[in-house]
Motif scaffolding. Structure first.
Motif, short mmCIF file in Angstrom:
data_model
loop_
_atom_site.label_atom_id
_atom_site.label_comp_id
_atom_site.label_asym_id
_atom_site.label_seq_id
_atom_site.Cartn_x
_atom_site.Cartn_y
_atom_site.Cartn_z
N VAL A 61 0.83 -1.19 0.00
CA VAL A 61 0.00 0.00 0.00
C VAL A 61 0.87 1.25 0.00
N ARG A 62 0.53 2.21 -0.87
CA ARG A 62 1.27 3.47 -0.93
C ARG A 62 0.57 4.55 -0.14
N ASP A 63 -0.72 4.75 -0.37
CA ASP A 63 -1.44 5.80 0.33
C ASP A 63 -2.93 5.52 0.31
N ALA A 64 -3.64 6.33 1.09
CA ALA A 64 -5.09 6.21 1.16
C ALA A 64 -5.67 7.58 1.39
N VAL A 65 -6.85 7.81 0.84
CA VAL A 65 -7.60 9.02 1.11
C VAL A 65 -8.85 8.60 1.87
N GLN A 66 -9.05 9.19 3.02
CA GLN A 66 -10.20 8.86 3.85
C GLN A 66 -10.99 10.13 4.14
N THR A 67 -12.30 10.05 3.95
CA THR A 67 -13.19 11.17 4.23
C THR A 67 -14.11 10.78 5.38
N LEU A 68 -14.27 11.69 6.33
CA LEU A 68 -15.17 11.49 7.46
C LEU A 68 -16.25 12.56 7.40
N ASP B 241 -2.10 1.11 -4.29
CA ASP B 241 -0.79 0.47 -4.16
C ASP B 241 0.29 1.37 -4.74
N THR B 242 1.50 0.86 -4.80
CA THR B 242 2.63 1.67 -5.26
C THR B 242 2.56 2.03 -6.74
N THR B 243 1.69 1.36 -7.50
CA THR B 243 1.51 1.71 -8.91
C THR B 243 0.35 2.67 -9.11
N GLY B 244 -0.36 3.01 -8.03
CA GLY B 244 -1.51 3.90 -8.13
C GLY B 244 -2.84 3.20 -8.32
N ARG B 245 -2.82 1.89 -8.39
CA ARG B 245 -4.04 1.10 -8.59
C ARG B 245 -4.83 1.01 -7.28
N VAL B 246 -6.15 1.16 -7.35
CA VAL B 246 -7.00 1.03 -6.17
C VAL B 246 -7.01 -0.43 -5.73
N VAL B 247 -6.64 -0.67 -4.45
CA VAL B 247 -6.63 -2.03 -3.91
C VAL B 247 -7.67 -2.22 -2.82
N GLU B 248 -8.27 -1.11 -2.37
CA GLU B 248 -9.31 -1.22 -1.34
C GLU B 248 -10.22 -0.01 -1.44
N PHE B 249 -11.51 -0.24 -1.33
CA PHE B 249 -12.48 0.84 -1.21
C PHE B 249 -13.45 0.44 -0.12
N THR B 250 -13.60 1.30 0.89
CA THR B 250 -14.53 0.99 1.98
C THR B 250 -15.44 2.18 2.24
N ARG B 251 -16.64 1.86 2.62
CA ARG B 251 -17.60 2.86 3.08
C ARG B 251 -18.22 2.26 4.34
N SER B 252 -18.11 2.97 5.46
CA SER B 252 -18.57 2.45 6.75
C SER B 252 -19.31 3.54 7.51
N VAL B 253 -20.16 3.10 8.45
CA VAL B 253 -20.79 4.03 9.38
C VAL B 253 -20.55 3.54 10.79
N TYR B 254 -20.35 4.48 11.69
CA TYR B 254 -20.07 4.19 13.09
C TYR B 254 -21.02 4.97 13.97
N ARG B 255 -21.34 4.41 15.10
CA ARG B 255 -22.16 5.13 16.08
C ARG B 255 -21.46 6.42 16.48
N GLY B 256 -22.20 7.49 16.52
CA GLY B 256 -21.62 8.78 16.87
C GLY B 256 -21.13 8.86 18.30
N ASP B 257 -21.68 8.03 19.19
CA ASP B 257 -21.29 8.06 20.60
C ASP B 257 -20.17 7.09 20.91
#
Length: 88
Positions: free
Chosen positions: A20-27, A57-73
């Motif tokens: 894995v090279r990097d990830a962008v995560q939005t909250l 990954d290190t070539t720029g290819r998407v290796v994971e995509f997640t969408r999750s929800v968590y309890r606010g408390d």
């Protein structure tokens, strides 16, 4: 965590492991719909934290995509910020 952490590896039995090279995560805040409320044991319209992450990954290819929800408390965010001559 103060120990050196090796590069993350993502993979399963269907694909070869990728470095894995990097990830962008939005909250963002949202509210529970009836299905989410039932699964998370909260009232409908209870506050939730929604996340979306794309990992490459290190070539720029998407290796994971997640969408999750968590309890606010039951969520806590901790960030480690690093500043150097490459920071922008």
């Amino acid at each position: 965590m103060t120990a050196e952490v090796p590069p993350a590896v993502v993979g399963d039995e269907r694909t070869r492991a990728q470095t894995v090279r990097d990830a962008v995560q939005t909250l963002e805040p949202t509210v529970a719909n009836p299905d989410q409320a039932d699964l998370l044991d909260v009232p409908v319209y209870a506050p939730l934290l929604q996340t979306q992450r794309t990992t490459r990954d290190t070539t720029g290819r998407v290796v994971e995509f997640t969408r999750s929800v968590y309890r606010g408390d039951r969520y806590r965010i901790t960030s480690h910020l690093h500043f150097d001559h490459n920071s922008g």
